[in-house]
Design an enzyme around this catalytic site. Sequence first.
Site, PDB file in Angstrom:
ATOM      1  N   HIS A  26      -7.115   1.698  -3.307  1.00  0.00           N
ATOM      2  CA  HIS A  26      -5.980   2.472  -3.795  1.00  0.00           C
ATOM      3  C   HIS A  26      -4.701   1.631  -3.745  1.00  0.00           C
ATOM      4  O   HIS A  26      -4.666   0.565  -3.134  1.00  0.00           O
ATOM      5  CB  HIS A  26      -5.787   3.749  -2.966  1.00  0.00           C
ATOM      6  N   LYS A  73      -0.429   4.425  -0.701  1.00  0.00           N
ATOM      7  CA  LYS A  73      -1.282   5.489  -0.165  1.00  0.00           C
ATOM      8  C   LYS A  73      -1.358   5.333   1.352  1.00  0.00           C
ATOM      9  O   LYS A  73      -1.779   4.287   1.867  1.00  0.00           O
ATOM     10  CB  LYS A  73      -2.685   5.439  -0.769  1.00  0.00           C
TER      11      LYS A  73
END
Length: 252
Positions: A143, A147
């Site tokens: 990600h 995040k």
Amino acid sequence: MIKIIMHGCNGHMGQMISGLVKEDPEAEIVAGIDICDNRQNDYPVFTDIRACHVEADAVIDFASPKAEEALLDYCVERKLPVVVCTTGLSEEQIQKVKDTSEKVAVLRSANMSLGVNTLLKLLKEAAKVFAPAGFDMEIVEKHHKYKVDAPSGTALAMAGSLNEALDNAYVYKYDRSQERKARDAKEIGISAVRGGNIVGEHDVIFAGTDEVVTFSHTAYSKAVFGKGAIQAAKFLAGKAPGLYDMSDVING
């Protein structure tokens, strides 16, 4: 037309969903809730959830775990169905979600994508074939650098699907840096990568002797999650109390 309250309306996902709903003739965002009212929206925004008395059919929640308890209490008080998309919830918060579902309809999913939720079903079948044959199972998720929770909720959901298919006999392994021993046969490894602007990539690896089978899902835009959340809100409006997930939306 379904009337939606957007919890976390001024975050990235809240703004994306707001844009998607503008193009949807079957839905309307009638109010937003966010601790920061720093954007121009086509609906009123409340920095205090208790001040929002706008009539609605459902709430979509894409916010911080810190705001989850207050949201769930609000939904119970107002008898509002809620689509919980916020990840990184604690065990206590997950239990509160379950308790809330006894009073109002709650849909919780670690990932709102149609592709991911179809993949979760496929992984159960694959685990039943490969694990007894001695294949090791590993999950690698990637990600963007912003995040904050790791591993991702989707990776944990994938691990849960594998484990459920195997009578929950496996343990999760997040870090092997302090160990100097061979891999345990009954563990599911989960690794997290954070960098750049990766929207979301998940690989589930079944590694056997002389062959490797990999299931992959790549999200190229967060719009896939927003579209799923809107469909979930449409599904949930008017539903009886209970805990639902995206498989219920897929199956109608």
